[in-house]
Design an enzyme around this catalytic site. Sequence first.
Site, PDB file in Angstrom:
ATOM      1  N   ASP A  71       3.426  -2.904  -1.839  1.00 52.02           N
ATOM      2  CA  ASP A  71       1.955  -2.136  -1.756  1.00 52.02           C
ATOM      3  C   ASP A  71       2.044  -1.088  -0.624  1.00 52.02           C
ATOM      4  O   ASP A  71       2.772  -0.848   0.306  1.00 52.02           O
ATOM      5  CB  ASP A  71       1.049  -3.355  -0.949  1.00 52.02           C
ATOM      6  N   HIS A 123      -0.174  -0.065   1.530  1.00 48.14           N
ATOM      7  CA  HIS A 123      -0.713  -0.300   2.748  1.00 48.14           C
ATOM      8  C   HIS A 123       0.353  -1.256   3.511  1.00 48.14           C
ATOM      9  O   HIS A 123       1.043  -2.029   3.011  1.00 48.14           O
ATOM     10  CB  HIS A 123      -1.955  -1.188   2.737  1.00 48.14           C
ATOM     11  N   ASP A 129      -0.998  -0.065  -5.254  1.00 45.33           N
ATOM     12  CA  ASP A 129      -1.926   1.231  -4.844  1.00 45.33           C
ATOM     13  C   ASP A 129      -1.110   2.501  -4.437  1.00 45.33           C
ATOM     14  O   ASP A 129      -1.718   3.244  -3.979  1.00 45.33           O
ATOM     15  CB  ASP A 129      -2.863   0.660  -3.696  1.00 45.33           C
ATOM     16  N   HIS A 178      -3.003  -9.012   3.880  1.00 49.00           N
ATOM     17  CA  HIS A 178      -3.560  -8.289   5.124  1.00 49.00           C
ATOM     18  C   HIS A 178      -4.334  -9.576   6.327  1.00 49.00           C
ATOM     19  O   HIS A 178      -4.512  -9.303   7.354  1.00 49.00           O
ATOM     20  CB  HIS A 178      -4.779  -7.200   5.213  1.00 49.00           C
TER      21      HIS A 178
HETATM   22 ZN    ZN Z   1      -2.800  -2.074  -0.477  1.00 51.25          ZN
END
Ligand code: ZN
Lengths: 566, 442
Positions: free
Chosen positions: B153, B155, B242, B114
């Site tokens: 991932d 996200h 995740d 991120h």
């Molecule tokens: Zn993540």
Amino acid sequence: MLLGIDVGGTHTDAVLLDRSGLLASAKVETRQDDLLQSIHAALGRIRDLAGEVEVQRFNLSTTLCTNAIVQDELKPVGVMVSAGPGIDPENFRIGDHYEVIRGGLDHRGEEIQALDLDQVEQCTKRFLDQGLRVFAAVGKFSPRNPEHEESMVRAISDRAAFLTAGHWISGQLNFPRRIATSYYNSAVWPIFNEFANSVESSLREHHISPQLNILKADGGTMPLSQARRLPVESIFSGPAASVMGLMALCDIEEDALMLDVGGTTTDVGVFAGGDPLVEAESVELVHRPTLVRAMKTESIGLGGDSAIALSEDLCRVGPRRLGASLACGGEQATLVDALNCISEETFGDRDASIRGMREIGSGLQCSVEEAALRVVRQSCRSLREKTMAMLERINERPVYTVHEFLESRRIEPGKLYIMGGPARLLAPYLSREFGLPVVVPDNAGVANALGAALARPTLQAELFADTHLHHMTVPVLGRQERVSRDYTLKQAKRDLSEDLCRFVRDNYHWSVDESEAEVVEESAMNMVRGVHTVGQDIRVKCQIKPGITPDYEGVVKCICKELPTG
Amino acid sequence: MYMQGVANRLGVVFFPAFDWAISPTHPERQERLLYTMDQLKEEGVFDIPGIEEYRPDEAGLEDVRRVHFSFPDTESHLTPSHLIAAGGAIKAAKLLREGDADKAFALVRPPGHHAMKAVHGGRGFCNVNIEAIMVEYLREHYGVGRVAIVDTDCHHGDGTQDVYWHDPETLYISLHQDGRTLFPGSGFSSELGGPKALGKTINIPLPPRTSDEGFLHAVDEVVLPILEDFRPEIVINSAGQDNHFSDPLTDMNFSAQGYAALNQRLNPDIAVLEGGYSIHGALPYVNTGIILAMAGLDYAYVREPDFDPESLRQDKRTREYIHQICSQARQSYFHPPDSGISRNMEDGYFVRSKEIFYDTDFITERQREHLLDCDHCSGLLLMESSSSRLKNCLGIEIPRGACQRCQSAGQMYFDKAQQNESLRNMQLIDRPGGAVRRFRRE
Ligand SMILES: [Zn+2]
Ligand SMILES: [Zn+2]
């Protein structure tokens, strides 16, 4: 009075000493087919020299179990494992009788699947029908929760001559190693047990009744009763004996290296701040890694009898050994022959060495001296490179915290201790090659037996507590109990060092002060669920480290005179 | 017979940072990889011949500065743990290029995907982009060109996407939970890369409750055909975990078996851990699965204690929706739509404005970005940035392979900007010159 015997590959050495120093030493040839006879012979010699004596402790280092494993003279073992999810346990199959029992625990030791007791029973019956008498029961994550192993033990023990449960071996997590180590422990038991009986009766014949201890791979001793339970710990005690011997002979306080130059190999040992490096994950048996704690030693395939091979204008030394050196009546020039041509001290038939090196020299188009020098330098370089690579692997070991990453201490040897036959001849060249001062201890000829005689008990144990599950266990000491949410790292450290000392006092007949129990690893981590701290994960590892028997420190100290560098 | 031989020699750089946390009860805390360590040790994975454990390197500040515009400076966003995590990824890359391993897995924390091109603070538990730092290290020191990053991932890896938005040499494909239902709320099918790199960013926003079947469909039908066409020198899996059915932060149904199968099919050269916060129920099994799959070993028995494929099965609607998303993503790479190009131009520069929120540090940033529409290279990049903490920052990047004109324009801008009293913090990344210049007005 202390008696030490080291049964080595070629020689069996024995020493007798008291607080005034070395009283007698003896060397006999080892009869590989009859180790007991070798011990007997060595004992006889000592008695001839010292007469009837009162021996309090007799420490024995023997290749018995190592030989049995390496030469595959093992007894069949019925191995039961319970695995749970992960790598297919078929991959860890060992021996001819191996069965995976349904049931499993997770990484916290919580039961995922109950152990199938019916299968355990059927399997036990089948093993018994096949004539098996010794067993091993190993569960995945048993150091976290030994319950499944204990269940298997309960089911088998009445019908077994001998049995190993995985968590008795080590509290360290490593299922495949635990399986292999438990298997070997059971597989060598029949041989070891019989041997132990014979040694005891042999001592009676010699009219001595000392407390008998067996030297372990980590350089410590265990009483015979303990060795009968964990005979696998007696493997590879030879290199450990030579490290302990060096500790008996020299005051080592700094980072240092030991090079024990044998006929075909050179064993390298490492000291950090005066303590020999010991590892739980260093020993491999027949390509199977084990959990046997051992001195961190590595064997380099280059020794005094390593043959010199000539190719084009290069010469190479080792790893092959084609018999003895020319100086000793062999057929092929070796490192010892090269040393013999350029050293002041001579060894055996020097003329034979010179003849051999002349031949090598003509191949290299240089004089005898130059050829010999090249061979010796080449050998020293090779020893240094391999030793430094080993050191680099030790210094580059994984670390798991930022603190260790930034602060971990590197081992930087400041001195070289050289032992073995060619030690004295090789020392100045090794000193120059390593750029380090060199010590060649006196009495190095019986260093292994001295190391065995003067070694003291060692023990390591791990404690694991999960205060969320209210669970605490010390697998190798068989302790398992409920703890409260408030159980702390401090309590854990105290519990473990007390337990360790109590165990040694009760089982090793050795009085040990709690200050000697050294915490080598500790951690306490909050366990968080959601946003709440629900408990602590506490881990402590504690050891009584290898060392020289108190009151005997210094009794055989040599004058560790440093040779001038270069 | 003890363990079959590995098909690929695998180096695992394991650094669980047991003494580092964002805060005591934060998901990114000391305990995160504890049970993963226990599982790996108990499985004996590092004893398997051909699988080797390594200590990470520590990344240097120059490795970070090569990638990020950091304001007010690089040091203020870093702890040693960030440099070790980035250094772990670098170590993985080195193992590969030095021939010590055929594949490598950087099992390190904290994560990085991120962290965007400009850094004012922490976003989504990330301060620096450890994959990007690794990729640019590979380019700087080993002359690597085309790289593909497949971000699995849960996200959207908005940071990695942002770093490589204008780079036609870096293919970024992200599989993630639809941004309408999860942080950071981006990663839609229409996000396809900048005007000079259109189609080199591909997003596959998957619906909640996507299971193994859906993830593997996306790999087979989108990722693999694109990789075959793009022909990267190195494939990287940004391996967040995740999307696991037990993860507390997300809503997907991926499993350890699925994760291992994904890595077997994707066959990445390097995997780098990203997120994943089901520290008991997922990480120990997923990481074991990834390691075995990367080494080319059997992973059939690696499953979670509570794994029940029946209950995780996708319904028909989800399956159809995933198929539709996937065919659209594939189309976007092979035939990127013209409408995807921002036509907003000023004096020969493409212009883009962005607002970025730093959830970890609670900062808002506004950016205005100018990319020179150059016919000879991917173009000089100018980025004006102001955050709620620090105003008037400027980042200038002369990209790899920049033409002479862009190189001198970049230097000139930096010199001139120093005379502009209103600009307070400046950084010039000069990739062809291998240099970084910084200027700070007190
Ligand atoms: Zn993540
Ligand atoms: Zn240009």
